[in-house]
Design an enzyme around this catalytic site. Structure first.
Site, PDB file in Angstrom:
ATOM      1  N   HIS A 154       0.978  -1.280  -0.074  1.00  0.00           N
ATOM      2  CA  HIS A 154       0.084  -0.014  -0.048  1.00  0.00           C
ATOM      3  C   HIS A 154       0.932   1.132   0.030  1.00  0.00           C
ATOM      4  O   HIS A 154       0.348   2.295  -0.369  1.00  0.00           O
ATOM      5  CB  HIS A 154      -0.918   0.152   1.245  1.00  0.00           C
ATOM      6  CG  HIS A 154      -2.327   0.524   0.993  1.00  0.00           C
ATOM      7  ND1 HIS A 154      -2.611   1.624   0.159  1.00  0.00           N
ATOM      8  CD2 HIS A 154      -3.410  -0.101   1.322  1.00  0.00           C
ATOM      9  CE1 HIS A 154      -3.758   1.826   0.050  1.00  0.00           C
ATOM     10  NE2 HIS A 154      -4.444   0.876   0.738  1.00  0.00           N
ATOM     11  N   ASP A 400      -8.181  -8.632 -18.591  1.00  0.00           N
ATOM     12  CA  ASP A 400      -8.414 -10.010 -19.077  1.00  0.00           C
ATOM     13  C   ASP A 400      -7.029 -10.568 -19.491  1.00  0.00           C
ATOM     14  O   ASP A 400      -6.217 -10.009 -20.454  1.00  0.00           O
ATOM     15  CB  ASP A 400      -9.402  -9.548 -20.438  1.00  0.00           C
ATOM     16  CG  ASP A 400      -9.499 -10.796 -21.379  1.00  0.00           C
ATOM     17  OD1 ASP A 400      -8.913 -11.938 -21.307  1.00  0.00           O
ATOM     18  OD2 ASP A 400     -10.209 -10.746 -22.544  1.00  0.00           O
TER      19      ASP A 400
END
Length: 461
Positions: A154, A400
């Site tokens: 993070h 994808d």
């Protein structure tokens, strides 16, 4: 049961720039732990095989790291509990796993213990300079489905940067090259505080004050110890529109006011519902506030480059409110308090916040405030408060890898009372999803009231 089949360290496939980089203030106060994220892919029919090649995933990841090379580096602690990045190309960790389970056994993929096994683990007992900044676990299920589980530092990224990287990696995995529009902007110095550091122009209470605690308590230790549960709530497009209309009912005729957004309406509703269920064990004069993360890319003047890769999130919070006001007044009241916190974040305020962070001799206290896992030190955000993040608009479902788009993307873990995320849904039809962690004793009541209040509003409209 998930078993790890192989573990690889993947480095950039070409030489990349090296050296030490001092990270800007927004990175310094971000969590130093890894954000867990899961991408779920379903086979076209059960027990058929998704055309998955682990070697192809590894090779495309190696190519992606040429352009996103900071992720292949390592962090180091420096003076004042600050962090610097060593761009040493030590690589990221890629794990291949297999699960005897079927995707349907995971239900709606809420961030429960079963889902947690799909995200690679980080050994935080080792020195920080040993932690990969990115770990990816690709898990194949017995039914033929796949999960790409991501644990990413993070300190290094926010939600927009995560999707930028994952979608770029997926594009390479499909056999395409990256275009200029895919390239990350890696110069983080443009988000550094001014030199010399100016005196902060505002009272930055998001860093200087603790959140409210329950009446009669001096700290939140007892609340911190209580059992929590995570759930996934779904909102249809119609339900989203109902909340928006309800939030804007009381501002009809105020022509100078911009209508409340989807986020403001939904977040305001969530905050009120949390207060309502917690009020069973509390008093109406209980104080509360909500914590928000705001993307500052377009709030700065000039704006950050569109493909800025890093942490461009700044913390803000609402004024302290009372349960009785939030529950007795209309939804526009809580939505308005959220907007007040968001609209505070203009260029002048953000620059002042950067100067404030830079002026601190030790930033450890700023980093641990409000948004840290419950078992770590820091000011506990939960009961009577709430944290409401937004992933609305992030293109998670463009990832994808050659198997089609994911059927679900969401957090792999939520383990802090009051932490929540409003997320896009895979249908792209205006519906949304909410991942929420709440004390177990309140969860069922929250879900009941959350939907009942929407139904009542629908009947009145």
């Amino acid at each position: 049961m998930t078993s790890i089949r192989s573990i690889s360290i993947v480095v950039p496939s070409e030489p990349t720039p090296s050296g030490l980089l001092l990270l800007p203030e927004t990175d310094q106060v971000a969590l130093w732990i890894h954000a867990p994220l899961i991408y779920i892919y379903r086979a076209k029919s059960n027990y058929t095989t998704i055309p998955f090649s682990f070697e192809a995933m590894k090779n495309s990841l190696s190519r992606a790291l040429i352009h996103f090379y900071p992720l292949a580096g390592r962090l180091h602690w420096i003076e004042g509990c600050r962090i610097e990045l060593d761009c040493n190309a030590r690589g990221v960790q890629l794990l291949e796993a297999y699960s005897e389970a079927e995707l349907d056994e995971l239900g709606e993929f809420a961030p429960t213990d079963a889902v947690r096994d799909l995200v690679p683990k980080v050994d935080y007992t080792t020195p920080i300079k040993e932690w990969p900044l990115l770990l990816v676990q690709v898990t194949r299920f017995r039914c033929g489905g796949l999960c790409v589980g991501v644990a990413i530092s993070h300190t290094m990224v926010d939600g927009r940067s995560v999707t930028h990287f994952i979608n770029s990696w997926a594009k390479l995995s499909r056999g395409y090259d990256l275009d200029d529009v895919d390239m990350p902007f890696l110069d983080r110095t443009i988000l550094r505080s001014s030199e010399p550091v100016k005196t902060p122009r505002f009272d930055h209470r998001e860093y200087t004050t603790k959140p409210p605690v329950l009446i009669g308590r001096t700290d939140a230790n007892e609340e911190r110890k209580k059992e929590t549960s995570a759930t996934l709530l779904k909102l249809t497009r119609e339900q989203v529109e109902v909340l928006k209309k309800r939030a804007n009912q009381d501002v009809v005729g105020v022509t100078t006011m911009r209508p409340y957004s989807r986020y403001e309406a939904i977040a305001g509703h969530m905050w009120r519902c949390a207060c309502k269920v917690r009020a069973v064990d509390s008093h109406n004069s209980q104080s509360t506030r909500a914590r928000l993360g705001v993307d500052i890319r377009n709030r700065l003047k000039p704006s950050l480059p569109e493909r800025y890769f890093g942490n461009a999130i700044s913390v803000t919070m609402t004024p302290i409110c009372l349960y009785e006001d939030l529950l007795s007044r209309p939804l526009s009241y809580s939505a308005g308090k959220l907007r007040e916190a968001i609209e505070r974040m203009d260029d002048e305020y953000i620059r002042s916040a950067l100067d404030f962070i830079s002026s601190q001799k030790d930033v450890s206290g700023l980093r641990s405030n409000f948004h840290i896992q419950g078992y770590l030190e820091g000011h506990f955000l939960g009961n009577p408060n709430i944290s409401i993040g937004s992933w609305i608009g992030l293109p998670f479902y463009d990832a994808d890898f050659g198997w089609g788009k994911p059927i679900y993307v969401g957090p792999g873990l939520l383990n802090m009372d009051g932490k929540s995320l409003i997320m896009p849904s895979p249908t792209a039809d205006g519906s949304l999803m909410i991942a929420l962690c709440l004390q177990t004793q309140y969860m069922d009541s929250f879900k009941k009231i959350f939907y009942e209040d929407i139904s009542v509003s629908l009947a009145k409209l």
